[in-house]
Design an enzyme around this catalytic site. Structure first.
Site, PDB file in Angstrom:
ATOM      1  CG  ASN A   9      -1.722   1.179   1.521  1.00 38.69           C
ATOM      2  OD1 ASN A   9      -1.873   2.378   0.593  1.00 38.69           O
ATOM      3  ND2 ASN A   9      -2.450   1.314   2.494  1.00 38.69           N
ATOM      4  CD1 TRP A  10       3.796   1.005  -2.696  1.00 38.11           C
ATOM      5  CD2 TRP A  10       3.367   1.832  -5.140  1.00 38.11           C
ATOM      6  NE1 TRP A  10       4.362   0.315  -3.625  1.00 38.11           N
ATOM      7  CE2 TRP A  10       3.759   0.664  -4.330  1.00 38.11           C
ATOM      8  CE3 TRP A  10       3.572   3.003  -5.768  1.00 38.11           C
ATOM      9  CZ2 TRP A  10       5.083   0.228  -5.746  1.00 38.11           C
ATOM     10  CZ3 TRP A  10       4.294   2.150  -6.352  1.00 38.11           C
ATOM     11  CH2 TRP A  10       4.640   0.633  -7.281  1.00 38.11           C
ATOM     12  CE  LYS A  11      -0.484   3.276   4.975  1.00 39.62           C
ATOM     13  NZ  LYS A  11      -0.400   3.472   6.541  1.00 39.62           N
ATOM     14  CG  HIS A  97      -6.282   2.226   5.201  1.00 38.87           C
ATOM     15  ND1 HIS A  97      -5.750   3.411   6.005  1.00 38.87           N
ATOM     16  CD2 HIS A  97      -4.597   1.178   5.389  1.00 38.87           C
ATOM     17  CE1 HIS A  97      -4.467   2.591   6.691  1.00 38.87           C
ATOM     18  NE2 HIS A  97      -3.810   1.332   5.847  1.00 38.87           N
ATOM     19  CD  GLU A  99      -2.986   5.592   6.653  1.00 38.37           C
ATOM     20  OE1 GLU A  99      -3.012   5.448   5.764  1.00 38.37           O
ATOM     21  OE2 GLU A  99      -1.821   4.632   7.337  1.00 38.37           O
ATOM     22  CD  GLU A 169      -3.706  -2.397   7.513  1.00 41.88           C
ATOM     23  OE1 GLU A 169      -2.561  -2.915   7.077  1.00 41.88           O
ATOM     24  OE2 GLU A 169      -4.488  -1.617   6.832  1.00 41.88           O
ATOM     25  N   GLY A 175       2.248   2.368  10.240  1.00 44.64           N
ATOM     26  CA  GLY A 175       3.379   3.078  10.722  1.00 44.64           C
ATOM     27  C   GLY A 175       3.628   3.708  12.377  1.00 44.64           C
ATOM     28  CB  SER A 215       4.912  -1.627  11.939  1.00 46.96           C
ATOM     29  OG  SER A 215       4.251  -1.039  12.607  1.00 46.96           O
ATOM     30  N   GLY A 236       2.253  -0.865   4.232  1.00 43.73           N
ATOM     31  CA  GLY A 236       2.770   0.155   3.996  1.00 43.73           C
ATOM     32  C   GLY A 236       4.410   0.544   3.324  1.00 43.73           C
ATOM     33  N   GLY A 237       4.786   1.330   4.890  1.00 42.28           N
ATOM     34  CA  GLY A 237       6.438   2.044   4.644  1.00 42.28           C
ATOM     35  C   GLY A 237       7.546   0.717   4.103  1.00 42.28           C
TER      36      GLY A 237
HETATM   37  P1  PGA Z   1       2.225   0.021   7.740  1.00 44.29           P
HETATM   38  O1  PGA Z   1       1.357   0.785   7.181  1.00 44.29           O
HETATM   39  O2  PGA Z   1       2.974  -0.566   7.020  1.00 44.29           O
HETATM   40  O3  PGA Z   1       3.244   1.311   7.446  1.00 44.29           O
HETATM   41  O4  PGA Z   1       2.422   0.127   9.191  1.00 44.29           O
HETATM   42  C1  PGA Z   1       0.706  -0.537   7.227  1.00 44.29           C
HETATM   43  C2  PGA Z   1      -1.018  -0.366   6.093  1.00 44.29           C
HETATM   44  O5  PGA Z   1      -1.817   1.209   6.572  1.00 44.29           O
HETATM   45  O6  PGA Z   1      -1.215  -1.094   5.734  1.00 44.29           O
END
Ligand code: PGA
Length: 256
Positions: A9-11, A97, A99, A169, A175, A215, A236-237
């Site tokens: 997930n490149w956000k 998600h 967010e 999640e 994050g 994470s 994500g990251g």
């Molecule tokens: P993260 O994000 O790996 O940076 O914690 C995961 C996500 O939001 O899907």
């Protein structure tokens, strides 16, 4: 046998050109044989879906979006429909998600409409659920997750539930560098399967893919992906780092 899925997930990161570059770097670092064992999904921003789709052509890697409108095409400035996502090569779409739930106030009802729209257009929803830190500390997380699942999946027939991928999640792990322990994640994954069994049936519970997200990195991926009932990861990251992401794919492919 559920095939593992590693999703990036490149956000809201990377320009058009940088997205192409990252996709190409990831492709160059993933071995073909690993893709036989593990599915890989890249979810860039809307703007970069086309260029990433071109880059992954014939590699076996799939494309997904990070959001979808619950309406069909029409006068909805700034929205993107399922048909438009399909036209650019998307097979998957991340829905719900945390967010989007917290910053854009997406309710379980809105998320449900998006999941239904995705399924109507043969897009596989990656449906995110998970509790906040307060909800974990107050030990009400199972109830929260059950509500997210029940309301999010309302009206989806048993013939379609196999199309849905669930991503557990925990919000406190996204994050933050804090990941759920493999035991904590396995416990929730087993709880999610119980809810799917209750809402649908045992076959659906056994077949549904449940990813863990929060994470995940190249150091903790082995213990997380080896835990019972964890079918992959939403990352994500670490998905923005081609070395780390490809190592996680390799790890997933090596797990029996
Ligand atoms: P993260 O994000 O790996 O940076 O914690 C995961 C996500 O939001 O899907």
């Amino acid at each position: 046998m559920r095939k593992k899925l590693i999703a990036g997930n490149w956000k809201m990161n990377l320009t058009y050109k940088d997205s192409e570059k990252l996709a190409k770097e990831i492709i160059s670092k993933i071995e073909k044989k690993d893709l036989n064992k593990t599915d890989v999904l890249l979810c860039p921003t809307f703007v970069s879906l086309g260029i990433v789709n071109k880059a992954i052509k014939d590699t076996g890697i799939s494309l997904g979006a990070q959001n979808i409108s619950y309406e069909n095409n029409g006068a909805l400035t700034g929205e993107i429909s399922a048909e438009i996502l399909k036209s650019v090569g998307c097979e998957y779409v991340i829905i719900g998600h945390s967010e989007r739930r917290s910053y854009f106030h997406e309710s379980n009802a809105v998320i449900n409409k998006k999941i239904r729209k995705a399924i109507e257009f043969d897009l596989k929803p990656v449906f995110c659920v998970g509790e906040s830190l307060v909800e974990r500390e107050d030990e009400i997380y199972e109830g929260i997750i059950e509500k997210q699942l029940t309301e999010g999946l309302a009206g989806i027939e048993s013939g379609k539930i196999a199309e849905v991928i669930i991503a557990y999640e925990p919000v406190w792990a996204i994050g933050t560098g804090l990941n759920a322990t493999p035991e904590q994640a396995a416990q929730i994954h087993s709880f999610i399967r119980k809810i799917i069994q209750k809402l649908y049936n045992e076959k659906a519970a056994n077949e549904i893919l449940i990813l863990y997200g929060g994470s995940v990195n190249e150091n903790n991926s082995e213990s997380i992906l080896s835990a019972k009932g964890i079918d992959g990861a939403l990352i994500g990251g670490a998905s923005l780092k081609p070395d780390d992401f490809s190592k996680i794919v390799r790890t997933a492919a090596q797990i029996k």
